[in-house]
Write a protein that holds these residues in place. Sequence first.
Motif, PDB file in Angstrom:
ATOM      1  N   LEU B 146       0.816  -1.219   0.000  1.00 59.54           N
ATOM      2  CA  LEU B 146       0.000   0.000   0.000  1.00 59.54           C
ATOM      3  C   LEU B 146       0.846   1.264   0.000  1.00 59.54           C
ATOM      4  O   LEU B 146       0.461   2.281  -0.586  1.00 59.54           O
ATOM      5  CB  LEU B 146      -0.932   0.009   1.223  1.00 59.54           C
ATOM      6  N   GLN B 148       3.626   1.809  -1.558  1.00 60.92           N
ATOM      7  CA  GLN B 148       4.024   2.093  -2.943  1.00 60.92           C
ATOM      8  C   GLN B 148       2.817   2.553  -3.770  1.00 60.92           C
ATOM      9  O   GLN B 148       2.947   3.445  -4.616  1.00 60.92           O
ATOM     10  CB  GLN B 148       4.650   0.849  -3.581  1.00 60.92           C
ATOM     11  N   VAL B 149       1.669   1.916  -3.530  1.00 59.74           N
ATOM     12  CA  VAL B 149       0.465   2.306  -4.271  1.00 59.74           C
ATOM     13  C   VAL B 149       0.106   3.758  -3.980  1.00 59.74           C
ATOM     14  O   VAL B 149      -0.173   4.544  -4.890  1.00 59.74           O
ATOM     15  CB  VAL B 149      -0.715   1.367  -3.912  1.00 59.74           C
ATOM     16  N   LEU B 150       0.134   4.136  -2.694  1.00 58.92           N
ATOM     17  CA  LEU B 150      -0.209   5.519  -2.335  1.00 58.92           C
ATOM     18  C   LEU B 150       0.832   6.499  -2.869  1.00 58.92           C
ATOM     19  O   LEU B 150       0.498   7.595  -3.321  1.00 58.92           O
ATOM     20  CB  LEU B 150      -0.332   5.658  -0.814  1.00 58.92           C
TER      21      LEU B 150
END
Lengths: 278, 278
Positions: B146, B148-150
């Motif tokens: 998460l 990295q996603v954010l």
Amino acid sequence: MLLVNGERRKTLPVSDRGLQYGDGLFETIEIENSRPVFFDLHLRRLEAGCLRLGLPFPSPGLLAEEARTLCRESPAQAVLKIIVTAGSGGRGYRRPETIETTRILSLHPYPEYPAAFGTEGIRARLCATRLGINPALAGLKHLNRLEQVLARAEWSDSAIQEGLMLDSGGHLIEGTMTNLFYARNGALYTASLERCGVAGIIRELIMRLAARHRLAVIELSYTPERLASADEAFVCNSIIGIWPVRQFEQIALRPGPITRNMQQWLADYKQETLRSEP
Amino acid sequence: MLLVNGERRKTLPVSDRGLQYGDGLFETIEIENSRPVFFDLHLRRLEAGCLRLGLPFPSPGLLAEEARTLCRESPAQAVLKIIVTAGSGGRGYRRPETIETTRILSLHPYPEYPAAFGTEGIRARLCATRLGINPALAGLKHLNRLEQVLARAEWSDSAIQEGLMLDSGGHLIEGTMTNLFYARNGALYTASLERCGVAGIIRELIMRLAARHRLAVIELSYTPERLASADEAFVCNSIIGIWPVRQFEQIALRPGPITRNMQQWLADYKQETLRSEP
């Protein structure tokens, strides 16, 4: 019993970002008398979580309808889990322009816990696995739960019911599946969740019920030694309610009046909301 | 093209712990001339990751065979992703007594990057989302992504190719999908991954190739201002290889001899391993 985007399916595309990256959130909800308990609070937390993660919030009416569908087939007491993911698509970490969330509702048996856990209390240990500090994710019940999985894998002794976790700075935050409170000199204390941890629904209710009954609750940073001078301590979550802690490592505690009162206030409030909801 | 536990399926049981908790690991592998590049290194990292997470390592022979099956159907250049999860089962965070892992192999198109990214370099920005510090997970390419996603969701400007991330203590660690090196006075520097970050295969190879060519590599903790006094900087991963950084926020850089040499050494080494493997 499972509903994936409203359909009776047991599977999910491998491409779902929930699997690929843990890009999503979940709620674990008690079913009592075949009705979800504190459902509005769970939906509101899910909505707040979606907002923080930048995910569209699925229609709450749809989620409520799907929950009702499953509850009709549910035993009187059960556990409802709702997962919302960022759906499929996007190359790598980058999400697609338009996110179509996946929603998964599943029913699970209510776990059989001895009644003594709620009356006499439980034993807890200190986990070696710590919680990483990350304000961007703090408080959220997101799908990145390896820290809890590794912490829970640290012990298999069935005499120990919960493991308490420190953050990477050595502050005591919560249990692997619960929030933690302690009482001292007539006030309640619990870890601040600004930097890590899960902001549980029961934790939130305990703070509200304490305010209603003029019991002070202080959020703070503290180290585990603090529990040695506590008068009482308890853990809580949506499935177990409140369990007193009677032993934490070398520290012996006993359930006291604040824990007992809070258990009673919570039970009363639960019945109140179940009566008032349609 | 997908293989789930050796079967041609596109779906996974919802109960899989990879989805429920991100309880698993992955590898992203370049396919060149229809063959996986640095496959042994990827398998070894996957094995080390399984050991650290307490997961049984799937048979490497089986993984290699399944990879070959997919490669036979693959375009000459492609991306192979291998996911290994803790499989289904266990109540809550607690894993089942016997873990039966799920292995998922999938083929993806090779991303079309302009050649100039490798020759002239890329632009990078500083992400606001930080990496939580957790030694128990540091270095692993696990499914809890998460952060990295954010971080990747912070920008959509296609002129910026990568975002660099700090840890919660303010140290520069890596890119959202790459490791980061900088060169200064004839030596290479990169962040220590003791407390967070992903220990990339290309990062490891760069350190080996540097040793072979008597180029010092220093692992350290450093803040982003350090890049202002760097002679060169580059990012790397298994798909892109090495991209020089020509701009990071207000800091202008240019590809220099160390980056050029390392690109050449890596390209040579890749051909060497592809020739030597059966």
